[in-house]
Design a protein around this motif. Sequence first.
Motif, short mmCIF file in Angstrom:
data_model
loop_
_atom_site.label_atom_id
_atom_site.label_comp_id
_atom_site.label_asym_id
_atom_site.label_seq_id
_atom_site.Cartn_x
_atom_site.Cartn_y
_atom_site.Cartn_z
N MET A 145 -8.53 2.56 5.59
CA MET A 145 -8.24 1.23 5.06
C MET A 145 -6.73 1.04 4.90
N ALA A 146 -6.04 2.08 4.47
CA ALA A 146 -4.58 1.98 4.36
C ALA A 146 -3.98 1.64 5.72
N ARG B 87 -15.99 1.93 -9.38
CA ARG B 87 -15.76 0.93 -8.34
C ARG B 87 -15.68 -0.47 -8.94
N CYS C 52 -7.65 3.52 -2.07
CA CYS C 52 -8.28 3.27 -0.77
C CYS C 52 -8.12 4.51 0.11
N THR D 48 -11.64 -3.04 -1.50
CA THR D 48 -10.57 -2.95 -0.51
C THR D 48 -10.81 -3.89 0.66
N ASP D 49 -12.07 -4.13 1.01
CA ASP D 49 -12.37 -5.10 2.06
C ASP D 49 -12.03 -6.52 1.59
N VAL E 46 -5.53 -0.09 -6.76
CA VAL E 46 -6.87 0.18 -6.24
C VAL E 46 -6.76 1.33 -5.25
N ARG F 260 -16.92 -4.87 -0.85
CA ARG F 260 -16.13 -3.75 -1.35
C ARG F 260 -14.73 -4.26 -1.70
N ILE G 257 -9.68 -7.31 -0.52
CA ILE G 257 -8.21 -7.43 -0.50
C ILE G 257 -7.73 -7.69 0.93
N VAL H 130 -3.53 0.59 -3.16
CA VAL H 130 -3.18 -0.79 -2.87
C VAL H 130 -2.70 -1.39 -4.18
N VAL I 23 0.88 -1.16 0.00
CA VAL I 23 0.00 0.00 0.00
C VAL I 23 0.92 1.22 0.00
#
Length: 185
Positions: free
Chosen positions: A43-44, A90, A39, A109-110, A37, A107, A112, A24, A12
Amino acid sequence: MKERTQLIFQTVKDIEGADGTSLVVLTDQAKCRALTVICDKAMAQQFLLRIRHTPDLSTMLPEVLVGLLFGDGLTANDFEMMVYNVLNGRYLVTLLNKQTLRMHNIRMTDAILLSYISGIPLYIDEMLMRRQCTDYVPNSRGLSIPINTIDLERLNKELAKAIENEDYRLASHLHDEIQRRAKEE
């Protein structure tokens, strides 16, 4: 079955000049192609906690939910996630329980983060990967972001900035993407 590529989390990275926004970086298994992606800062931070091997994450929500998923003898092999499209900036992803065939949208990022924590494989449709990926260059300073994965608010900000900087080629490209999305709605 459609051809697909497994995505592997690499890192990230913060975006310079973009407060609270990070990227990401995912690759294919051969580490030849990359997918980036966007984020948010929160989230990071979740990724960084795990990359840095922060002690005792076992009571944090993602780890607790993974424990619940793997209850009753299920393992990472009983699940998979699939990135199947991009819509309105998205990525669209589903989480599949292969035992019950129940699917849930999740989602990107979730997905990942879930894959990183649990080992549940994250796949992308091969045709989509070909459209969205770039060559993977480890430790590169610059990263490409597919324009179709940038949210509308950010596209409009970048359009204004491109016009202000008299970068009319970029402005035209951003304007075209904004118009394309308006037609999709």
